[in-house]
Motif scaffolding. Structure first.
Motif, PDB file in Angstrom:
ATOM      1  N   UNK A 216      65.558  -6.096  83.112  1.00  0.00           N
ATOM      2  CA  UNK A 216      65.663  -4.732  83.601  1.00  0.00           C
ATOM      3  C   UNK A 216      66.521  -4.712  84.858  1.00  0.00           C
ATOM      4  N   UNK A 217      67.085  -3.585  85.138  1.00  0.00           N
ATOM      5  CA  UNK A 217      67.960  -3.464  86.292  1.00  0.00           C
ATOM      6  C   UNK A 217      67.165  -3.176  87.569  1.00  0.00           C
ATOM      7  N   UNK A 218      67.807  -3.386  88.679  1.00  0.00           N
ATOM      8  CA  UNK A 218      67.230  -3.116  89.996  1.00  0.00           C
ATOM      9  C   UNK A 218      66.784  -1.652  90.090  1.00  0.00           C
ATOM     10  N   UNK A 219      67.610  -0.773  89.603  1.00  0.00           N
ATOM     11  CA  UNK A 219      67.304   0.660  89.634  1.00  0.00           C
ATOM     12  C   UNK A 219      66.045   0.989  88.825  1.00  0.00           C
ATOM     13  N   UNK A 220      65.880   0.338  87.703  1.00  0.00           N
ATOM     14  CA  UNK A 220      64.707   0.546  86.859  1.00  0.00           C
ATOM     15  C   UNK A 220      63.442   0.082  87.574  1.00  0.00           C
ATOM     16  N   UNK A 221      63.504  -1.082  88.248  1.00  0.00           N
ATOM     17  CA  UNK A 221      62.354  -1.576  89.000  1.00  0.00           C
ATOM     18  C   UNK A 221      61.975  -0.615  90.124  1.00  0.00           C
ATOM     19  N   UNK A 222      62.973  -0.109  90.850  1.00  0.00           N
ATOM     20  CA  UNK A 222      62.700   0.838  91.940  1.00  0.00           C
ATOM     21  C   UNK A 222      62.063   2.118  91.416  1.00  0.00           C
ATOM     22  N   UNK A 223      62.580   2.620  90.304  1.00  0.00           N
ATOM     23  CA  UNK A 223      62.015   3.833  89.698  1.00  0.00           C
ATOM     24  C   UNK A 223      60.584   3.608  89.248  1.00  0.00           C
ATOM     25  N   UNK A 224      60.329   2.459  88.654  1.00  0.00           N
ATOM     26  CA  UNK A 224      58.980   2.129  88.188  1.00  0.00           C
ATOM     27  C   UNK A 224      58.007   2.008  89.352  1.00  0.00           C
ATOM     28  N   UNK A 225      58.434   1.358  90.435  1.00  0.00           N
ATOM     29  CA  UNK A 225      57.581   1.221  91.619  1.00  0.00           C
ATOM     30  C   UNK A 225      57.260   2.596  92.193  1.00  0.00           C
ATOM     31  N   UNK A 226      58.261   3.462  92.292  1.00  0.00           N
ATOM     32  CA  UNK A 226      58.045   4.814  92.828  1.00  0.00           C
ATOM     33  C   UNK A 226      57.080   5.598  91.930  1.00  0.00           C
ATOM     34  N   UNK A 227      57.278   5.511  90.647  1.00  0.00           N
ATOM     35  CA  UNK A 227      56.409   6.237  89.709  1.00  0.00           C
ATOM     36  C   UNK A 227      54.959   5.772  89.849  1.00  0.00           C
ATOM     37  N   UNK A 228      54.751   4.469  89.957  1.00  0.00           N
ATOM     38  CA  UNK A 228      53.399   3.933  90.106  1.00  0.00           C
ATOM     39  C   UNK A 228      52.737   4.379  91.411  1.00  0.00           C
ATOM     40  N   UNK A 229      53.452   4.251  92.521  1.00  0.00           N
ATOM     41  CA  UNK A 229      52.872   4.623  93.819  1.00  0.00           C
ATOM     42  C   UNK A 229      52.600   6.126  93.869  1.00  0.00           C
ATOM     43  N   UNK A 230      53.504   6.930  93.353  1.00  0.00           N
ATOM     44  CA  UNK A 230      53.311   8.382  93.419  1.00  0.00           C
ATOM     45  C   UNK A 230      52.214   8.868  92.470  1.00  0.00           C
ATOM     46  N   UNK A 231      51.971   8.176  91.362  1.00  0.00           N
ATOM     47  CA  UNK A 231      50.906   8.608  90.453  1.00  0.00           C
ATOM     48  C   UNK A 231      49.556   7.996  90.824  1.00  0.00           C
ATOM     49  N   UNK A 232      49.559   6.781  91.336  1.00  0.00           N
ATOM     50  CA  UNK A 232      48.313   6.105  91.706  1.00  0.00           C
ATOM     51  C   UNK A 232      47.911   6.366  93.156  1.00  0.00           C
ATOM     52  N   UNK A 233      48.884   6.733  93.983  1.00  0.00           N
ATOM     53  CA  UNK A 233      48.636   6.905  95.410  1.00  0.00           C
ATOM     54  C   UNK A 233      48.303   8.324  95.812  1.00  0.00           C
ATOM     55  N   UNK A 234      48.216   8.506  97.131  1.00  0.00           N
ATOM     56  CA  UNK A 234      47.926   9.818  97.709  1.00  0.00           C
ATOM     57  C   UNK A 234      48.960  10.114  98.803  1.00  0.00           C
ATOM     58  N   UNK A 235      49.224  11.408  99.069  1.00  0.00           N
ATOM     59  CA  UNK A 235      50.170  11.749 100.132  1.00  0.00           C
ATOM     60  C   UNK A 235      49.660  11.260 101.495  1.00  0.00           C
ATOM     61  N   UNK A 236      50.601  10.853 102.337  1.00  0.00           N
ATOM     62  CA  UNK A 236      50.230  10.353 103.665  1.00  0.00           C
ATOM     63  C   UNK A 236      51.379  10.552 104.644  1.00  0.00           C
ATOM     64  N   UNK A 237      51.066  10.266 105.902  1.00  0.00           N
ATOM     65  CA  UNK A 237      52.044  10.267 106.984  1.00  0.00           C
ATOM     66  C   UNK A 237      51.938   8.929 107.688  1.00  0.00           C
ATOM     67  N   UNK A 238      53.082   8.360 108.056  1.00  0.00           N
ATOM     68  CA  UNK A 238      53.109   7.082 108.755  1.00  0.00           C
ATOM     69  C   UNK A 238      53.560   7.318 110.191  1.00  0.00           C
TER      70      UNK A 238
END
Length: 103
Positions: A1-23
């Motif tokens: 898989x390409x670098x772009x695909x890995x980044x998209x997959x990571x974002x999709x996982x964090x945004x669906x499994x995670x919660x909104x926050x502020x750092x």
């Protein structure tokens, strides 16, 4: 898989499994809004060394693309909860995972 695909997959996982926050960065007091964090509570661990001890901790995972790296004493706010970064566990180039304690 390409670098772009890995980044998209990571974002999709964090945004669906995670919660909104502020750092809030400890150094410079920079505030980074509109992020997502995946909190894992009561993660069991065994410490390394001659006297192995076990316990539980809370871990936070965020996108490296959004936060770069998380440093000790940075604060992650989720609603009314605040979590302070204690130590880094891993950074695979897509996500960074840290140990946090509730403030």
């Amino acid at each position: 898989m390409s670098e772009r695909t890995f980044k998209r997959s990571a974002r999709r996982l964090i945004e669906t499994q995670g919660v909104p926050c502020t750092l809030t960065r400890h150094e410079g007091d920079e505030v980074v809004p509109d992020l997502y964090v995946h909190l894992s509570r009561d993660v069991e661990f065994v410490s390394a060394g001659e006297t192995q001890t076990s316990g539980v901790r809370t871990e936070a995972e965020m996108l490296t693309e959004d936060v770069g790296t998380l440093k000790k004493r940075d604060v992650i706010e989720v609603g009314v909860e605040q979590w302070r970064v204690e130590s880094k566990l891993a950074n695979d180039g897509y996500t960074v995972r840290v140990v946090v304690i509730e403030v």
